[in-house]
Design a protein around this motif. Structure first.
Motif, PDB file in Angstrom:
ATOM      1  N   LEU A  78       0.827  -1.207   0.000  1.00  0.00           N
ATOM      2  CA  LEU A  78       0.000   0.000   0.000  1.00  0.00           C
ATOM      3  C   LEU A  78       0.862   1.258   0.000  1.00  0.00           C
ATOM      4  O   LEU A  78       0.599   2.200  -0.753  1.00  0.00           O
ATOM      5  CB  LEU A  78      -0.930   0.003   1.221  1.00  0.00           C
ATOM      6  CG  LEU A  78      -2.075  -1.019   1.211  1.00  0.00           C
ATOM      7  CD1 LEU A  78      -2.789  -1.019   2.562  1.00  0.00           C
ATOM      8  CD2 LEU A  78      -3.063  -0.726   0.095  1.00  0.00           C
ATOM      9  N   PHE A 124      -0.925  -1.856  -5.633  1.00  0.00           N
ATOM     10  CA  PHE A 124      -2.264  -1.980  -5.059  1.00  0.00           C
ATOM     11  C   PHE A 124      -2.881  -3.337  -5.391  1.00  0.00           C
ATOM     12  O   PHE A 124      -3.612  -3.912  -4.575  1.00  0.00           O
ATOM     13  CB  PHE A 124      -3.160  -0.843  -5.545  1.00  0.00           C
ATOM     14  CG  PHE A 124      -2.813   0.498  -4.941  1.00  0.00           C
ATOM     15  CD1 PHE A 124      -2.782   0.663  -3.569  1.00  0.00           C
ATOM     16  CD2 PHE A 124      -2.510   1.590  -5.749  1.00  0.00           C
ATOM     17  CE1 PHE A 124      -2.463   1.885  -2.996  1.00  0.00           C
ATOM     18  CE2 PHE A 124      -2.183   2.813  -5.186  1.00  0.00           C
ATOM     19  CZ  PHE A 124      -2.154   2.966  -3.812  1.00  0.00           C
ATOM     20  N   ALA A 127      -1.358  -5.653  -2.964  1.00  0.00           N
ATOM     21  CA  ALA A 127      -1.960  -5.450  -1.639  1.00  0.00           C
ATOM     22  C   ALA A 127      -3.301  -6.148  -1.544  1.00  0.00           C
ATOM     23  O   ALA A 127      -3.634  -6.760  -0.517  1.00  0.00           O
ATOM     24  CB  ALA A 127      -2.118  -3.953  -1.369  1.00  0.00           C
ATOM     25  N   THR A 144      -3.820   4.078   6.486  1.00  0.00           N
ATOM     26  CA  THR A 144      -3.875   2.735   5.914  1.00  0.00           C
ATOM     27  C   THR A 144      -5.265   2.421   5.390  1.00  0.00           C
ATOM     28  O   THR A 144      -5.437   1.867   4.293  1.00  0.00           O
ATOM     29  CB  THR A 144      -3.477   1.684   6.963  1.00  0.00           C
ATOM     30  OG1 THR A 144      -2.146   1.940   7.422  1.00  0.00           O
ATOM     31  CG2 THR A 144      -3.528   0.279   6.377  1.00  0.00           C
ATOM     32  N   LEU A 147      -5.673   4.211   2.136  1.00  0.00           N
ATOM     33  CA  LEU A 147      -4.958   3.568   1.033  1.00  0.00           C
ATOM     34  C   LEU A 147      -5.667   2.305   0.565  1.00  0.00           C
ATOM     35  O   LEU A 147      -5.637   1.976  -0.626  1.00  0.00           O
ATOM     36  CB  LEU A 147      -3.530   3.238   1.465  1.00  0.00           C
ATOM     37  CG  LEU A 147      -2.580   4.419   1.686  1.00  0.00           C
ATOM     38  CD1 LEU A 147      -1.197   3.923   2.077  1.00  0.00           C
ATOM     39  CD2 LEU A 147      -2.485   5.288   0.437  1.00  0.00           C
ATOM     40  N   GLU A 148      -6.308   1.594   1.476  1.00  0.00           N
ATOM     41  CA  GLU A 148      -7.020   0.382   1.086  1.00  0.00           C
ATOM     42  C   GLU A 148      -8.140   0.681   0.091  1.00  0.00           C
ATOM     43  O   GLU A 148      -8.490  -0.163  -0.736  1.00  0.00           O
ATOM     44  CB  GLU A 148      -7.599  -0.317   2.322  1.00  0.00           C
ATOM     45  CG  GLU A 148      -6.560  -1.087   3.125  1.00  0.00           C
ATOM     46  CD  GLU A 148      -7.188  -1.894   4.236  1.00  0.00           C
ATOM     47  OE1 GLU A 148      -8.250  -1.468   4.745  1.00  0.00           O
ATOM     48  OE2 GLU A 148      -6.626  -2.934   4.595  1.00  0.00           O
ATOM     49  N   ILE A 151      -7.231   0.188  -3.555  1.00  0.00           N
ATOM     50  CA  ILE A 151      -6.977  -1.143  -4.102  1.00  0.00           C
ATOM     51  C   ILE A 151      -7.770  -1.406  -5.381  1.00  0.00           C
ATOM     52  O   ILE A 151      -7.209  -1.916  -6.365  1.00  0.00           O
ATOM     53  CB  ILE A 151      -7.254  -2.230  -3.037  1.00  0.00           C
ATOM     54  CG1 ILE A 151      -6.139  -2.198  -1.975  1.00  0.00           C
ATOM     55  CG2 ILE A 151      -7.343  -3.613  -3.673  1.00  0.00           C
ATOM     56  CD1 ILE A 151      -6.351  -3.181  -0.831  1.00  0.00           C
TER      57      ILE A 151
END
Length: 277
Positions: A78, A124, A127, A144, A147-148, A151
């Motif tokens: 990430l 991504f 991840a 975090t 950032l998810e 994905i």
């Protein structure tokens, strides 16, 4: 299938390591890693060297060759994806729009930015292929969690480069046809065929149309590119640009690894997929 996913991680992580090693060799930023803007960053090689070391360590972690107990691989992916994306937004775009002597409408000026965007997308995608590893939302930082949410953008960022590669086969047919192996007849046909296949692959991955078989076939095609185009170039020009042809071959495997992981995860954009850390 889990073992093939690990191969995808290895190919992507190995490509990131190659980028870092090359920066240590040339002691400057690769053109897709950082645009000429801002100029002050390019004035001291220490920035490129430190970035190279960071890429090497990050690539080793993602590759799965070594497991570090206190490092979460998913978070590493990430943060790497974010770093590449930030470089696109803060370096490439300002350079293209305001500082480059080449018109922004020219496709060649966008290639480095879109290639780095594909690196970001690959991170991504990687991840998204890892499990949550037992972490709850309350145990994650706000950054975090943010950032998810990127994905699902991973496969799109990656596909933009595949589409660009595909269209280039129609824009620069005469040049690219010279790269077709001599033992294949009708080089113009194969140039157009490859371009069409890349365009179809990019569209398929973006819109999730037959994404599993097409992403897998894309991985196979990129593996063929590595074997029949990049390997001969690397053998013929091993020292040009500090080994740039060798690095370009490894990057082809990096893109192959991204396509493989997309195929094996069926394009599902869950925040935690089966996998291991």
């Amino acid at each position: 299938m889990k073992e093939l996913t690990k191969i995808g991680h290895l190919l992507y992580g190995g490509g990131i390591v190659a980028l870092g090693v090359h920066q240590l060799i040339i002691q400057k930023f690769r053109s897709e890693i950082l645009a000429p803007f801002p100029a002050w960053v390019h004035g001291n090689s220490i920035f490129a060297i430190l970035t190279g070391i960071t890429l090497i360590l990050t690539g080793i972690i993602i590759s799965g060759l070594f497991k570090i107990n206190f490092v979460t691989v998913k978070k590493t992916c990430l943060y790497l994806g974010f770093s590449f994306l930030a470089a696109v937004l803060l370096s490439h775009l300002p350079y293209i729009l305001f500082f480059s002597p080449v018109k922004a409408a020219g496709p060649e000026i966008w290639i480095n930015a879109i290639e780095e965007l594909a690196y970001s997308g690959g991170a991504f995608v990687m991840a998204g292929s890892y499990s949550e590893n037992g972490l709850t939302k309350t145990e994650k930082s706000f950054f975090t969690l943010l950032l998810e949410k990127l994905i699902p953008c991973g496969r799109i960022f990656y596909s933009l480069l595949i589409l660009l590669f595909g269209f280039s086969h129609f824009l620069f047919t005469d040049f690219l046809s010279t790269m077709v192996p001599k033992w294949l007849p009708a080089p113009i046909f194969w140039t157009y065929f490859t371009g069409a296949a890349l365009i179809v692959s990019g569209i398929s991955i973006i819109f999730k149309i037959g994404i599993k078989p097409i992403a897998f076939l894309l991985a196979v095609m990129l593996l063929f590119f590595f074997a029949f185009f990049h390997v001969p170039d690397a053998i013929a020009n091993p020292s040009v640009g500090g080994g740039n042809e060798i690095v370009r071959g490894i990057i082809a495997l990096l893109f192959c690894g991204i396509a493989l992981v997309i195929a094996l995860t069926n394009g599902r954009d869950r925040l935690g997929l089966q996998g291991g850390e």
